[in-house]
Design an enzyme around this catalytic site. Sequence first.
Site, PDB file in Angstrom:
ATOM      1  N   ASN A  10      -4.558   0.746  -5.371  1.00 26.99           N
ATOM      2  CA  ASN A  10      -4.527   1.030  -3.995  1.00 26.99           C
ATOM      3  C   ASN A  10      -6.231   0.850  -3.342  1.00 26.99           C
ATOM      4  OD1 ASN A  10      -4.511   2.414  -1.601  1.00 26.99           O
ATOM      5  ND2 ASN A  10      -2.971   3.240  -1.553  1.00 26.99           N
ATOM      6  N   ASP A  12      -7.707   1.134  -0.606  1.00 23.31           N
ATOM      7  CA  ASP A  12      -7.458   1.961   0.950  1.00 23.31           C
ATOM      8  C   ASP A  12      -9.217   2.611   0.757  1.00 23.31           C
ATOM      9  OD1 ASP A  12      -5.305   1.824   1.002  1.00 23.31           O
ATOM     10  OD2 ASP A  12      -4.603   3.499   1.256  1.00 23.31           O
ATOM     11  N   HIS A  13      -9.661   3.606  -0.368  1.00 20.89           N
ATOM     12  CA  HIS A  13     -10.503   3.917  -0.402  1.00 20.89           C
ATOM     13  C   HIS A  13     -12.335   3.702  -1.059  1.00 20.89           C
ATOM     14  CE1 HIS A  13      -8.238   7.674   1.352  1.00 20.89           C
ATOM     15  NE2 HIS A  13      -7.618   7.391  -0.509  1.00 20.89           N
ATOM     16  N   HIS A  46      -3.233   0.672   2.405  1.00 18.91           N
ATOM     17  CA  HIS A  46      -2.769   1.231   3.728  1.00 18.91           C
ATOM     18  C   HIS A  46      -3.411   1.109   5.161  1.00 18.91           C
ATOM     19  CE1 HIS A  46      -1.440   5.141   5.627  1.00 18.91           C
ATOM     20  NE2 HIS A  46      -0.100   4.443   6.704  1.00 18.91           N
ATOM     21  N   ARG A  48      -3.400   2.208   8.349  1.00 14.51           N
ATOM     22  CA  ARG A  48      -3.025   3.109   9.034  1.00 14.51           C
ATOM     23  C   ARG A  48      -3.529   3.028  10.441  1.00 14.51           C
ATOM     24  NH1 ARG A  48      -3.312   8.158   5.849  1.00 14.51           N
ATOM     25  NH2 ARG A  48      -3.207   8.939   8.023  1.00 14.51           N
ATOM     26  N   ARG A  52      -8.448   4.054  10.126  1.00 16.46           N
ATOM     27  CA  ARG A  52     -10.203   4.548   9.287  1.00 16.46           C
ATOM     28  C   ARG A  52     -10.522   4.501   7.632  1.00 16.46           C
ATOM     29  NH1 ARG A  52      -6.390   9.913   6.994  1.00 16.46           N
ATOM     30  NH2 ARG A  52      -6.102  10.338   9.406  1.00 16.46           N
ATOM     31  N   HIS A  53      -9.481   3.361   7.435  1.00 22.57           N
ATOM     32  CA  HIS A  53     -10.140   2.634   5.579  1.00 22.57           C
ATOM     33  C   HIS A  53     -10.000   1.083   5.845  1.00 22.57           C
ATOM     34  CE1 HIS A  53      -6.317   3.699   4.500  1.00 22.57           C
ATOM     35  NE2 HIS A  53      -6.608   5.152   4.109  1.00 22.57           N
ATOM     36  N   GLU A  73       1.347  -0.789   2.650  1.00 23.15           N
ATOM     37  CA  GLU A  73       2.189   1.052   3.339  1.00 23.15           C
ATOM     38  C   GLU A  73       1.706   0.478   4.762  1.00 23.15           C
ATOM     39  OE1 GLU A  73       0.348   3.566   1.235  1.00 23.15           O
ATOM     40  OE2 GLU A  73       0.514   2.955  -0.889  1.00 23.15           O
ATOM     41  N   THR A 104      -1.342  10.793   3.054  1.00 26.15           N
ATOM     42  CA  THR A 104      -0.200  11.154   3.584  1.00 26.15           C
ATOM     43  C   THR A 104       0.689  11.729   2.502  1.00 26.15           C
ATOM     44  OG1 THR A 104       0.070   8.224   3.343  1.00 26.15           O
ATOM     45  CG2 THR A 104       1.698   9.631   2.814  1.00 26.15           C
ATOM     46  N   GLU A 154       9.902   5.034  -3.236  1.00 30.99           N
ATOM     47  CA  GLU A 154       8.986   5.257  -3.946  1.00 30.99           C
ATOM     48  C   GLU A 154       8.959   6.647  -4.185  1.00 30.99           C
ATOM     49  OE1 GLU A 154       4.871   3.472  -4.219  1.00 30.99           O
ATOM     50  OE2 GLU A 154       3.590   5.057  -3.383  1.00 30.99           O
ATOM     51  N   HIS A 193       1.206   9.243  -5.861  1.00 36.14           N
ATOM     52  CA  HIS A 193      -0.120   9.852  -5.197  1.00 36.14           C
ATOM     53  C   HIS A 193      -0.336  11.063  -6.274  1.00 36.14           C
ATOM     54  CE1 HIS A 193      -1.394  12.573  -1.815  1.00 36.14           C
ATOM     55  NE2 HIS A 193      -1.251  10.979  -0.924  1.00 36.14           N
ATOM     56  N   HIS A 216      -6.908   7.277  -5.070  1.00 34.51           N
ATOM     57  CA  HIS A 216      -8.189   7.575  -4.912  1.00 34.51           C
ATOM     58  C   HIS A 216      -8.823   8.325  -5.847  1.00 34.51           C
ATOM     59  CE1 HIS A 216      -9.953  11.748  -4.115  1.00 34.51           C
ATOM     60  NE2 HIS A 216     -10.116  11.018  -3.450  1.00 34.51           N
TER      61      HIS A 216
HETATM   62  N1  PXP Z   1       1.922   5.356  -2.857  1.00 33.57           N
HETATM   63  C1  PXP Z   1       1.611   6.138  -1.608  1.00 33.57           C
HETATM   64  C2  PXP Z   1       2.798   5.406  -0.259  1.00 33.57           C
HETATM   65  C3  PXP Z   1       0.748   6.312  -0.594  1.00 33.57           C
HETATM   66  O1  PXP Z   1       0.547   6.700   0.367  1.00 33.57           O
HETATM   67  C4  PXP Z   1      -0.139   6.433  -1.815  1.00 33.57           C
HETATM   68  C5  PXP Z   1      -1.767   7.214  -1.285  1.00 33.57           C
HETATM   69  O2  PXP Z   1      -2.204   6.169   0.176  1.00 33.57           O
HETATM   70  C6  PXP Z   1      -0.313   6.870  -2.518  1.00 33.57           C
HETATM   71  C7  PXP Z   1       1.146   6.283  -3.218  1.00 33.57           C
HETATM   72  C8  PXP Z   1      -1.532   6.858  -4.113  1.00 33.57           C
HETATM   73  O3  PXP Z   1      -2.077   7.926  -3.951  1.00 33.57           O
HETATM   74  P1  PXP Z   1      -3.332   8.425  -4.376  1.00 33.57           P
HETATM   75  O4  PXP Z   1      -4.896   7.480  -3.211  1.00 33.57           O
HETATM   76  O5  PXP Z   1      -3.412   9.950  -4.189  1.00 33.57           O
HETATM   77  O6  PXP Z   1      -3.536   8.322  -5.883  1.00 33.57           O
END
Ligand code: PXP
Length: 242
Positions: A10, A12-13, A46, A48, A52-53, A73, A104, A154, A193, A216
């Site tokens: 992921n 996103d960050h 994701h 959103r 935001r990202h 996502e 989330t 998931e 997550h 993350h």
């Molecule tokens: N899976 C889903 C559905 C999520 O919403 C997220 C966070 O955006 C993740 C996985 C990944 O989580 P993390 O960033 O804590 O690894």
Amino acid sequence: MTGPLRLGVNIDHVATVRNARGSGYPDPVRAALVAADHGADGITAHLREDRRHITDDDIARLSSELTVPLNLEMAATQEMLGIALRHRPHAACIVPEKREERTTEGGLDAAGQHDLLAPMVRDLGAAGIRVSLFIEPAADQIAAAIALGAPVIELHTGRYAELSGEAQVAELRRIADAAALAAKNGIEVHAGHGLTFDNVVPIAAIPQLRELNIGHFLIGEAIFDGLGPVVRRMKGLMEDAR
Ligand code: PXP
């Protein structure tokens, strides 16, 4: 022998850091390409509602530039449905979304939101997009996913990641039981997550799991060791657990 386990990274960050300064860097698409070069089997992003990202342009670029599958996502809104149908990612993971949350928090209420989710699952599936529902590891949520005809779920590992000791072992058992129940009913099972180098192995050892989505922690570790080595190490831990 438990079969392969894919790693979805992921990104996103990377966009969070970019957006902190309104600059064009660091580029999440570049991060996605590096991750794919170092063992990521797919990329998760994701989009959103508040952008935001990840931005709409990031999704457009990921859709055209990635050589591995994109997992979008998305909240269960008409706007996001339209974007998914326009870009047709490999997969779409429907997540709950609240404006004020930091990430989330908790899974979808797939049971309580059947009427909202049913047309989404149907329309995304009809477009050839693999739909997954991000849910808590609970039997009622799996029953709801079955009723919705979702091909993938998931399982939310956030609580597992926050716990320790006996409580974490109990949550791990809940996740393993949920994975077994879903797989027995023909659903492909993913999880994610809060996963890190320290807590990923027991999750990766659950035989029914087919994919982990991790963001993350990997992006944070990349500051110290670089994204490629960090993705490779996570993939190695997952492989060793199988
Ligand atoms: N899976 C889903 C559905 C999520 O919403 C997220 C966070 O955006 C993740 C996985 C990944 O989580 P993390 O960033 O804590 O690894």
